[in-house]
Structure formats: C-alpha cells, structure tokens
Design a protein around this motif. Structure first.
Motif, short mmCIF file in Angstrom:
data_model
loop_
_atom_site.label_atom_id
_atom_site.label_comp_id
_atom_site.label_asym_id
_atom_site.label_seq_id
_atom_site.Cartn_x
_atom_site.Cartn_y
_atom_site.Cartn_z
N VAL A 17 0.84 -1.20 0.00
CA VAL A 17 0.00 0.00 0.00
C VAL A 17 0.87 1.24 0.00
O VAL A 17 0.60 2.21 -0.72
N ARG A 18 1.94 1.23 0.79
CA ARG A 18 2.85 2.38 0.80
C ARG A 18 3.44 2.63 -0.59
O ARG A 18 3.49 3.78 -1.05
N LYS A 19 3.84 1.59 -1.26
CA LYS A 19 4.45 1.75 -2.58
C LYS A 19 3.45 2.32 -3.59
O LYS A 19 3.81 3.16 -4.43
N ARG A 20 2.20 1.89 -3.52
CA ARG A 20 1.20 2.41 -4.45
C ARG A 20 0.87 3.87 -4.16
O ARG A 20 0.68 4.67 -5.09
N GLU A 32 0.16 7.36 5.63
CA GLU A 32 -1.19 7.10 5.13
C GLU A 32 -1.43 5.61 4.90
O GLU A 32 -2.55 5.12 5.07
N ALA A 33 -0.40 4.87 4.52
CA ALA A 33 -0.54 3.41 4.41
C ALA A 33 -0.90 2.82 5.77
O ALA A 33 -1.78 1.95 5.88
N ARG A 34 -0.21 3.28 6.80
CA ARG A 34 -0.53 2.81 8.15
C ARG A 34 -1.96 3.12 8.54
O ARG A 34 -2.68 2.28 9.09
N ILE A 35 -2.39 4.36 8.28
CA ILE A 35 -3.74 4.77 8.66
C ILE A 35 -4.78 3.88 7.98
O ILE A 35 -5.71 3.37 8.63
N THR A 44 -2.99 -2.65 14.79
CA THR A 44 -2.23 -1.52 15.32
C THR A 44 -0.81 -1.56 14.77
O THR A 44 -0.37 -2.55 14.16
N ARG A 45 -0.08 -0.49 15.02
CA ARG A 45 1.32 -0.45 14.61
C ARG A 45 2.12 -1.55 15.30
O ARG A 45 3.02 -2.16 14.69
N LEU A 46 1.76 -1.84 16.55
CA LEU A 46 2.45 -2.90 17.28
C LEU A 46 2.22 -4.25 16.61
O LEU A 46 3.13 -5.08 16.54
N ILE A 81 -11.55 7.12 6.13
CA ILE A 81 -11.82 6.33 7.34
C ILE A 81 -12.94 6.95 8.18
O ILE A 81 -13.44 6.31 9.11
N GLY A 82 -13.34 8.19 7.86
CA GLY A 82 -14.52 8.79 8.49
C GLY A 82 -14.30 9.45 9.82
O GLY A 82 -15.25 9.87 10.47
#
Length: 291
Positions: A17-20, A32-35, A44-46, A81-82
């Motif tokens: 997703v990050r690459k796209r 934004e990929a993380r979100i 979660t990030r963890l 994501i609203g």
C-alpha cells in the motif's frame, strides 16, 4: 485493482500500500498506508511490528483496495476512514464538516486559559462556538475544563448532527448544545468566551486550493468573501451583545491576516490580548477583549 493483487499478510500489505501511494505522489505514503491498513484490518502499529505475518482476510483486503483507490483519486485519507483525531479526541467527519486540522489546536491552546480562569472565578464558563462543524474546538475546550459548557452554532443541520454525535461519543453531550443559526441570528444569552474558526479564504482563491480541500471540504466552510474577512466583520460588529462581563473572543485566522483582523476588531472597540502560532510557527489565532 483486485484484492488478490495485494498481499494477504499484514507486513507485506503495508509495504504494498505504501508503494502504491508513493507512486501516486501522496505526500506521506508511509503514514497514510498505516492509517488505511490499520483502520480496515483492525490492527495496530504494534501488530505490524510484532506479527507482520498476521493473516489479512479477503474482506479486509477488499476494503483496503477500495480505500486505496479512493485515496489515489484524491479523497483525503481521514475522509476515507470517516474520522480524525483533534486535541487527543476522535472526531467523526461528515460531508457537512471540515476536517479538524492540527493547526487549529493553536486556537484551543489560546482559548483554554480564558475558560479555566472564568471557571475558577465563577464556577462555570459559557462558550459560544460560531460555525462549529464537527464541534472540535468547543468539545476540546469542555473536555479539558469540567465546569465549562458550550453552545455550538452552524448553518448546516448536518454539521450540528455530526457535532452532537461527537459530543455524545466523548461523554459530554450534557454540556454541549447546538443552535441552527447564521452567525448570531438565533443565539440567545451571554457567554464568557466566543470562539470561531470561520471561513477565511478569499472567494477567488478557493479554486486554487488543493483538490483534497476544494473537492471534499464544504465550500461554505472555506469561502470568507471577497477578501476572506467577512466573518470577522460580522463577529466583531455583533459580539458585544453576547459577551459577559470580562468576556473574550478567540478566532482562527489565515496566516497573512493578522493586521487586517486586528484592525477590524480594534475599530469595533476590542484590544488584542494574545496570539498563538501553529505548528509551522505561523500566526494562527487571536484573542480579543473589549476595551
């Protein structure tokens, strides 16, 4: 972009997703990929750090694909994501509201001492939030001062519904009420603080805004008239009828508008008491008191 084009494991999915997003020219593709991935996979990030091989099911990948397509087409990530966090609180968004943005936290920081002082002296503080949108400014203030209550106005019924939902979500609905009003038209009573993040972009500049703002934020929450200053003229001219003794007015401004806004309020009998800058060290909020 079929879902089977994306990996079915959390770590590789984040990378894909990050690459796209990066290829699409998104400013902060990693964030934004993380979100997007965390929201639509309920992780979660963890989770990504400690269990990157965690499986992502097909329905979650379908949701990520849809969100990714919307983002690449220009829809802001928080609209997708609203919700968005503001001053440590989550806020639901709707088409009738602006996204609450980090720079507006400067307005909250500027106003909080006034709210605390009024509460300490009087046992309560009444706040009027003009053009409340999501309710972010008023709700951030009352969340931090238990003796404070707010009346929030907007000309959009949808915005007021969104603000009320946010107040209930935070557990502060009993100290937050709404009023469908064009500025002060239907407001009653007096207030220790009048606060506003009004539309302040000149009409001719609206078309030049980033597509994420121009095409997704409500126009009437952006357009401040020919010179961007019409809302300040209205607030300065009418606020005296709604201010309590020792009351204050706090407004967000465009970072080049300090002198013009100060002149407007000075001509109506107010003095600039303090200012606040945003995260980029630009002038962003002004606090006035009657002379």
């Amino acid at each position: 972009m079929p879902e089977h084009d994306l990996p079915d494991r959390l770590g590789p999915l984040l990378v894909a997703v990050r690459k796209r997003l990066e290829a699409a020219g998104v400013d902060d593709p990693a964030l934004e990929a993380r979100i997007l991935v965390e929201h639509f996979t309920d992780t979660t990030r963890l989770d990504a750090l400690t269990n990157p091989d965690q499986a992502v099911d097909d329905s979650q990948r379908v949701a990520v694909v849809s969100a990714l397509a919307a983002r690449i087409e220009g829809k802001p990530v928080y609209r997708i994501i609203g919700q968005r966090e503001f001053y440590g609180l989550p806020f639901t968004l709707s088409p009738d509201t602006l996204e609450p943005r980090p720079d507006t936290e400067a307005l909250v920081e500027l106003a909080l001492p006034v709210v605390r002082q009024a509460s300490a002296q009087k046992g309560q503080c009444r706040i009027l939030d003009l053009g409340t949108g999501t309710g972010a400014v008023a709700l951030a203030l009352i969340a931090n001062v238990p003796q404070a209550e707010a009346v929030a106005t907007d000309i959009s019924p949808g915005a007021l519904e969104t603000a009320s939902r946010n107040a209930d979500m935070h557990g502060n609905g009993n100290r937050f009420s709404t009023c469908l009003s064009d500025w002060f038209d239907r407001v009653e009573g007096r207030f220790d603080l009048i606060v506003s993040n009004p539309p302040y972009i000149p009409t001719t500049d609206v078309k030049g805004l980033d597509v994420e703002v121009r095409d997704h934020d409500p126009l009437r929450a952006l357009d401040g008239g020919a010179d961007g200053l019409d809302p300040y003229r209205i607030i300065a001219a009418k606020a005296a009828d709604f201010l309590s003794e020792n009351g204050h007015i706090a407004v967000e401004i465009g970072h080049t508008q300090k002198a013009d806004v100060e002149n407007i309020f000075t001509n109506e009998g107010y003095a600039l008491e303090r200012m606040a800058r945003d995260l980029g060290k630009r002038d962003r909020a002004m606090l006035f008191r009657p002379l």
